[in-house]
Design a protein around this motif. Structure first.
Motif, PDB file in Angstrom:
ATOM      1  N   GLN A  96       0.825  -1.209   0.000  1.00 49.72           N
ATOM      2  CA  GLN A  96       0.000   0.000   0.000  1.00 49.72           C
ATOM      3  C   GLN A  96       0.858   1.258   0.000  1.00 49.72           C
ATOM      4  OE1 GLN A  96      -2.893   0.124   3.201  1.00 49.72           O
ATOM      5  NE2 GLN A  96      -3.039   2.344   3.110  1.00 49.72           N
ATOM      6  N   THR A  97       2.006   1.199   0.700  1.00 52.29           N
ATOM      7  CA  THR A  97       2.857   2.381   0.858  1.00 52.29           C
ATOM      8  C   THR A  97       4.087   2.367  -0.052  1.00 52.29           C
ATOM      9  OG1 THR A  97       3.949   1.274   2.734  1.00 52.29           O
ATOM     10  CG2 THR A  97       2.127   2.789   3.243  1.00 52.29           C
ATOM     11  N   GLY A  98       4.241   1.329  -0.861  1.00 56.86           N
ATOM     12  CA  GLY A  98       5.324   1.302  -1.831  1.00 56.86           C
ATOM     13  C   GLY A  98       6.677   0.880  -1.297  1.00 56.86           C
ATOM     14  N   VAL A  99       6.718   0.171  -0.183  1.00 52.84           N
ATOM     15  CA  VAL A  99       7.983  -0.330   0.364  1.00 52.84           C
ATOM     16  C   VAL A  99       8.200  -1.749  -0.160  1.00 52.84           C
ATOM     17  CG1 VAL A  99       9.320  -0.752   2.461  1.00 52.84           C
ATOM     18  CG2 VAL A  99       7.569   1.036   2.442  1.00 52.84           C
ATOM     19  N   GLU A 100       9.411  -2.032  -0.654  1.00 49.34           N
ATOM     20  CA  GLU A 100       9.647  -3.318  -1.313  1.00 49.34           C
ATOM     21  C   GLU A 100      10.591  -4.251  -0.553  1.00 49.34           C
ATOM     22  OE1 GLU A 100      11.019  -2.638  -5.263  1.00 49.34           O
ATOM     23  OE2 GLU A 100       9.078  -1.882  -5.956  1.00 49.34           O
ATOM     24  N   ARG A 101      11.485  -3.731   0.261  1.00 53.68           N
ATOM     25  CA  ARG A 101      12.504  -4.577   0.893  1.00 53.68           C
ATOM     26  C   ARG A 101      12.021  -5.096   2.235  1.00 53.68           C
ATOM     27  NH1 ARG A 101      15.579  -8.290   1.328  1.00 53.68           N
ATOM     28  NH2 ARG A 101      17.834  -8.169   1.625  1.00 53.68           N
ATOM     29  N   LEU A 102      12.049  -6.413   2.399  1.00 48.07           N
ATOM     30  CA  LEU A 102      11.560  -7.054   3.622  1.00 48.07           C
ATOM     31  C   LEU A 102      12.512  -8.164   4.053  1.00 48.07           C
ATOM     32  CD1 LEU A 102       9.345  -7.748   5.771  1.00 48.07           C
ATOM     33  CD2 LEU A 102       8.338  -9.253   4.021  1.00 48.07           C
ATOM     34  N   ILE A 103      12.857  -8.168   5.336  1.00 48.26           N
ATOM     35  CA  ILE A 103      13.608  -9.270   5.938  1.00 48.26           C
ATOM     36  C   ILE A 103      12.796  -9.795   7.110  1.00 48.26           C
ATOM     37  CG2 ILE A 103      15.734  -9.988   7.088  1.00 48.26           C
ATOM     38  CD1 ILE A 103      17.176  -7.717   5.680  1.00 48.26           C
ATOM     39  N   LEU A 149       7.698  -9.207  -3.217  1.00 50.38           N
ATOM     40  CA  LEU A 149       8.560  -8.207  -2.607  1.00 50.38           C
ATOM     41  C   LEU A 149      10.026  -8.614  -2.755  1.00 50.38           C
ATOM     42  CD1 LEU A 149       6.520  -7.671   0.680  1.00 50.38           C
ATOM     43  CD2 LEU A 149       6.671  -6.068  -1.241  1.00 50.38           C
ATOM     44  N   ARG A 150      10.921  -7.734  -2.391  1.00 56.29           N
ATOM     45  CA  ARG A 150      12.358  -8.033  -2.356  1.00 56.29           C
ATOM     46  C   ARG A 150      12.670  -8.563  -0.951  1.00 56.29           C
ATOM     47  NH1 ARG A 150      15.743  -4.196  -2.729  1.00 56.29           N
ATOM     48  NH2 ARG A 150      17.284  -5.274  -4.019  1.00 56.29           N
ATOM     49  N   ASP A 194      23.162  -6.320   7.974  1.00 54.54           N
ATOM     50  CA  ASP A 194      24.045  -6.416   6.803  1.00 54.54           C
ATOM     51  C   ASP A 194      23.260  -6.798   5.553  1.00 54.54           C
ATOM     52  OD1 ASP A 194      26.254  -5.788   8.366  1.00 54.54           O
ATOM     53  OD2 ASP A 194      26.979  -7.862   8.497  1.00 54.54           O
ATOM     54  N   CYS A 195      22.251  -7.659   5.722  1.00 50.68           N
ATOM     55  CA  CYS A 195      21.475  -8.139   4.576  1.00 50.68           C
ATOM     56  C   CYS A 195      20.712  -7.021   3.880  1.00 50.68           C
ATOM     57  CB  CYS A 195      20.496  -9.228   5.018  1.00 50.68           C
ATOM     58  SG  CYS A 195      21.276 -10.824   5.364  1.00 50.68           S
ATOM     59  N   LEU A 196      20.456  -5.929   4.589  1.00 53.52           N
ATOM     60  CA  LEU A 196      19.729  -4.818   3.980  1.00 53.52           C
ATOM     61  C   LEU A 196      20.439  -4.285   2.747  1.00 53.52           C
ATOM     62  CD1 LEU A 196      18.632  -2.815   7.146  1.00 53.52           C
ATOM     63  CD2 LEU A 196      17.128  -4.072   5.598  1.00 53.52           C
ATOM     64  N   THR A 197      21.758  -4.371   2.729  1.00 49.64           N
ATOM     65  CA  THR A 197      22.535  -3.822   1.617  1.00 49.64           C
ATOM     66  C   THR A 197      23.235  -4.915   0.817  1.00 49.64           C
ATOM     67  OG1 THR A 197      24.362  -3.427   3.170  1.00 49.64           O
ATOM     68  CG2 THR A 197      22.888  -1.587   2.717  1.00 49.64           C
ATOM     69  N   ARG A 198      22.837  -6.161   1.016  1.00 44.33           N
ATOM     70  CA  ARG A 198      23.409  -7.273   0.261  1.00 44.33           C
ATOM     71  C   ARG A 198      22.412  -7.771  -0.779  1.00 44.33           C
ATOM     72  NH1 ARG A 198      25.887 -12.008   3.801  1.00 44.33           N
ATOM     73  NH2 ARG A 198      25.525 -12.960   1.756  1.00 44.33           N
ATOM     74  N   GLU A 199      22.657  -7.440  -2.030  1.00 49.40           N
ATOM     75  CA  GLU A 199      21.744  -7.846  -3.096  1.00 49.40           C
ATOM     76  C   GLU A 199      21.696  -9.357  -3.267  1.00 49.40           C
ATOM     77  OE1 GLU A 199      19.543  -6.161  -5.101  1.00 49.40           O
ATOM     78  OE2 GLU A 199      19.892  -4.554  -3.652  1.00 49.40           O
ATOM     79  N   ASP A 200      22.773 -10.058  -2.869  1.00 48.72           N
ATOM     80  CA  ASP A 200      22.792 -11.509  -3.049  1.00 48.72           C
ATOM     81  C   ASP A 200      21.850 -12.233  -2.093  1.00 48.72           C
ATOM     82  OD1 ASP A 200      24.613 -10.709  -0.961  1.00 48.72           O
ATOM     83  OD2 ASP A 200      25.382 -12.752  -0.937  1.00 48.72           O
TER      84      ASP A 200
END
Length: 210
Positions: A96-103, A149-150, A194-200
């Motif tokens: 709904q709010t356009g946020v894509e990154r989720l851990i 989502l990512r 750390d995973c927030l900035t790890r594309e892998d």
């Protein structure tokens, strides 16, 4: 980084909150009891809400870059729905709010069968005893993996309240690592951030352990 945390008053969530602030992130936490948040910081925003009340979630997500969910509850033999329902609500509010990154923090116990690398006590006694607990976490994982989502799913073993060692092993697609029976909450929190900035790690499920 503008980060929203769910489960911030739990022992792992508190470490994630502090760790995010130490990295200079703008951190928003949504909790049922704001008075339970003991950290005070100019970059910390504390909002009252509940993952099981969907209408309370969007204000915590508007304008954010990423979400970490470490929602949880103590072991119980009662029916469990918090993981699947709470995470479903979080993801709906993210879209709904356009946020894509989720851990999300899950568990090695979500494997449907017996995992040889795990301990006899956990596989033969603890996991069957609290089957509903792990079944709901497994539902959560499926929802996340099918969300579009990512996402990243982290599966730690026993969490220990001891100092960090600074080293974490990881296994993509694994539930449990060989000899990986525990990890400190401090190391898990650091690895999660750390995973927030790890594309892998995007769209991957990882077992993590010492």
């Amino acid at each position: 980084m503008r980060l929203t945390l769910f489960g911030a008053t739990g022992p792992t969530g508190m470490l994630l909150t502090q760790g995010g602030l130490e990295r200079g992130y703008d951190v928003t936490v949504l909790v049922r009891r704001p008075e339970a948040v003991t950290v005070s910081h100019p970059k910390l925003r504390v909002l009252r809400g509940d993952v099981q009340k969907p209408e309370t979630l969007p204000p915590a997500l508007q304008g954010q870059d990423a979400v970490i969910s470490t929602i949880g509850l103590p072991y119980t033999r009662q029916p469990v729905r918090l993981y699947s329902e709470g995470t479903r609500n979080i993801m709906a509010a993210m879209k709904q709010t356009g946020v894509e990154r989720l851990i999300v923090i899950s568990s090695g116990g979500t494997a449907s069968g017996v995992v040889p690398e795990s301990s006899f006590f956990f596989e033969r006694i603890l996991k069957p005893l609290f089957r509903g607990f792990y079944d709901d976490m497994r539902k959560m994982e499926v929802l996340v993996q099918e969300s579009g989502l990512r996402w990243t799913v982290l599966r730690p073993p026993e969490l220990r309240n001891v100092p960090a060692r600074g080293q974490v092993r990881e296994g993509v697609g694994k539930y449990v690592l060989p000899r990986g029976l525990s990890i400190s909450r401090a190391d898990l929190a650091r690895f999660t951030l750390d995973c927030l900035t790890r594309e892998d790690t995007v769209r991957q499920s990882l077992a993590v352990a010492w």
